[in-house]
Design an enzyme around this catalytic site. Structure first.
Site, mmCIF file in Angstrom:
data_model
loop_
_atom_site.group_PDB
_atom_site.id
_atom_site.type_symbol
_atom_site.label_atom_id
_atom_site.label_comp_id
_atom_site.label_asym_id
_atom_site.label_seq_id
_atom_site.Cartn_x
_atom_site.Cartn_y
_atom_site.Cartn_z
ATOM 1 N N GLU A 9 -5.328 -6.975 3.580
ATOM 2 C CA GLU A 9 -5.244 -7.834 2.387
ATOM 3 C C GLU A 9 -4.004 -8.718 2.444
ATOM 4 O O GLU A 9 -3.241 -8.693 3.399
ATOM 5 C CB GLU A 9 -5.194 -6.975 1.107
ATOM 6 C CG GLU A 9 -6.537 -6.824 0.402
ATOM 7 C CD GLU A 9 -6.971 -8.091 -0.318
ATOM 8 O OE1 GLU A 9 -6.288 -9.133 -0.182
ATOM 9 O OE2 GLU A 9 -8.004 -8.055 -0.998
ATOM 10 N N ARG A 92 -2.062 0.715 -9.474
ATOM 11 C CA ARG A 92 -1.220 0.048 -8.482
ATOM 12 C C ARG A 92 -1.483 -1.445 -8.565
ATOM 13 O O ARG A 92 -2.502 -1.904 -9.100
ATOM 14 C CB ARG A 92 -1.517 0.531 -7.064
ATOM 15 C CG ARG A 92 -2.910 0.167 -6.563
ATOM 16 C CD ARG A 92 -2.978 0.253 -5.048
ATOM 17 N NE ARG A 92 -4.308 0.095 -4.515
ATOM 18 C CZ ARG A 92 -4.922 -1.074 -4.306
ATOM 19 N NH1 ARG A 92 -4.307 -2.208 -4.618
ATOM 20 N NH2 ARG A 92 -6.143 -1.120 -3.796
ATOM 21 N N ASN A 94 -2.516 -5.077 -6.995
ATOM 22 C CA ASN A 94 -3.534 -5.483 -6.032
ATOM 23 C C ASN A 94 -3.265 -6.905 -5.533
ATOM 24 O O ASN A 94 -2.422 -7.087 -4.665
ATOM 25 C CB ASN A 94 -4.931 -5.369 -6.658
ATOM 26 C CG ASN A 94 -6.031 -5.462 -5.630
ATOM 27 O OD1 ASN A 94 -5.934 -4.866 -4.566
ATOM 28 N ND2 ASN A 94 -7.088 -6.192 -5.942
ATOM 29 N N ASN A 141 -8.214 -9.668 -9.059
ATOM 30 C CA ASN A 141 -8.374 -10.236 -7.723
ATOM 31 C C ASN A 141 -8.450 -11.758 -7.789
ATOM 32 O O ASN A 141 -8.435 -12.361 -8.862
ATOM 33 C CB ASN A 141 -9.642 -9.685 -7.057
ATOM 34 C CG ASN A 141 -9.366 -9.114 -5.691
ATOM 35 O OD1 ASN A 141 -8.538 -9.645 -4.943
ATOM 36 N ND2 ASN A 141 -10.042 -8.023 -5.347
ATOM 37 N N ASP A 193 -13.482 -11.131 -3.903
ATOM 38 C CA ASP A 193 -12.247 -10.479 -3.473
ATOM 39 C C ASP A 193 -11.180 -11.569 -3.432
ATOM 40 O O ASP A 193 -11.115 -12.408 -4.307
ATOM 41 C CB ASP A 193 -12.439 -9.768 -2.138
ATOM 42 C CG ASP A 193 -11.497 -8.577 -1.975
ATOM 43 O OD1 ASP A 193 -10.284 -8.738 -2.225
ATOM 44 O OD2 ASP A 193 -11.955 -7.477 -1.615
#
Length: 284
Positions: A9, A92, A94, A141, A193
């Protein structure tokens, strides 16, 4: 590059150094890929790292399991800034990006277990003040800005939502407003995404679980579909000296490596006819 990352990522092109920075989120690995030599070097941060931005003054800012950090690759020096979700140990950070005035945006999500809409977007200002924005998101995202910085894109990857939104963005205050649906990914194979924009203002989206990458015009129309050899592409980013190479990270965790042996790899896609834009740096 067959890196077999768990969750590749966070790709961002560094035009000053001519390298691509990217991450393996759960492994807490920061990667530096030099396309000139083909060398990929890595450092372990010690906890999950969701996204990063390069700093104008050198080094980088990270959005991690324990909040925002400053980090210097060369010296290893690290400095904690803020943990806005210390009260949510299941969460968490992202995905994230930087606006045209050097503010760093990043969003959170529940890390593992049954999905819940526990995610929220945060803005880290250049004075290190943190401002929450929008909550009730499953998987934050797709954050990116139009080339002039006046439109902010963001998405929720969850299968029940799978939507990309756009919002008008006030550059003076760093405030999004006028949110609307930009692209409903039920019309394509992949869920939203990571995202980025090109010089024409088109939004590029990794279609996770669909094995495709999409180019969407500023008016929300699907313009191009690229099939990729992995089911879960995760983050596109233009790079190279002319910003015409589309780099793409992917997810390897849980993949059937017999069917897709390159899952978790880093890819370079050429010949799209598109050119990216330089990424803004964090001003703090």
């Amino acid at each position: 590059m067959d890196s077999h990352s768990q969750v590749g990522e966070g790709a961002i092109w560094d035009e000053r150094a001519g390298v691509l920075w990217w991450l393996d989120i759960p492994a807490g690995l920061l990667h530096r890929f030099d396309p000139a030599s083909g060398e990929n070097t890595s450092q372990e941060f010690g906890e999950p790292v969701g996204c990063l931005a390069l700093r104008e003054t050198g080094g980088m800012v990270l959005a991690c399991k324990s909040g925002f950090w400053l980090y210097d690759w060369d010296s290893g020096r690290r400095e904690p800034l803020s943990d806005p979700e210390a009260h949510l140990p299941e969460n968490r950070f992202n995905d994230g990006t930087t606006d045209a005035r050097g503010r760093f945006w990043a969003g959170t999500m529940k890390d593992g277990g049954e999905p819940e809409p526990m995610g929220r977007f945060y803005r880290l200002d250049t004075d290190f003040n943190v401002t929450p924005w929008k909550d009730g998101i499953y998987t934050t995202n797709g954050q990116a800005f139009s080339p002039d910085g006046t439109i902010m894109y963001y998405s929720d990857s969850n299968a029940a939502v799978r939507t990309v939104w756009a919002a008008d963005y006030d550059l003076d205050t760093g405030t999004p407003h006028g949110e609307r649906v930009f692209f409903d990914t039920r019309s394509v194979k992949g869920r939203p995404d990571g995202g980025t924009v090109d010089a024409d203002g088109c939004y590029w989206m990794a279609g996770v679980s669909g094995g495709q990458v999409y180019r969407i015009t500023p008016d929300g129309k699907l313009d191009m579909t690229i099939d990729v050899p992995v089911e879960r592409p995760s983050k596109p980013m233009f790079g190279g000296p002319d910003l015409k190479t589309l780099y793409l990270t992917s997810i390897g965790a849980g993949a059937d490596l017999a069917a897709q042996p390159q899952a978790g790899g880093l890819f370079a896609i050429t010949g799209t006819g598109a050119q990216g834009v330089p990424q803004w740096r964090f001003g703090g």
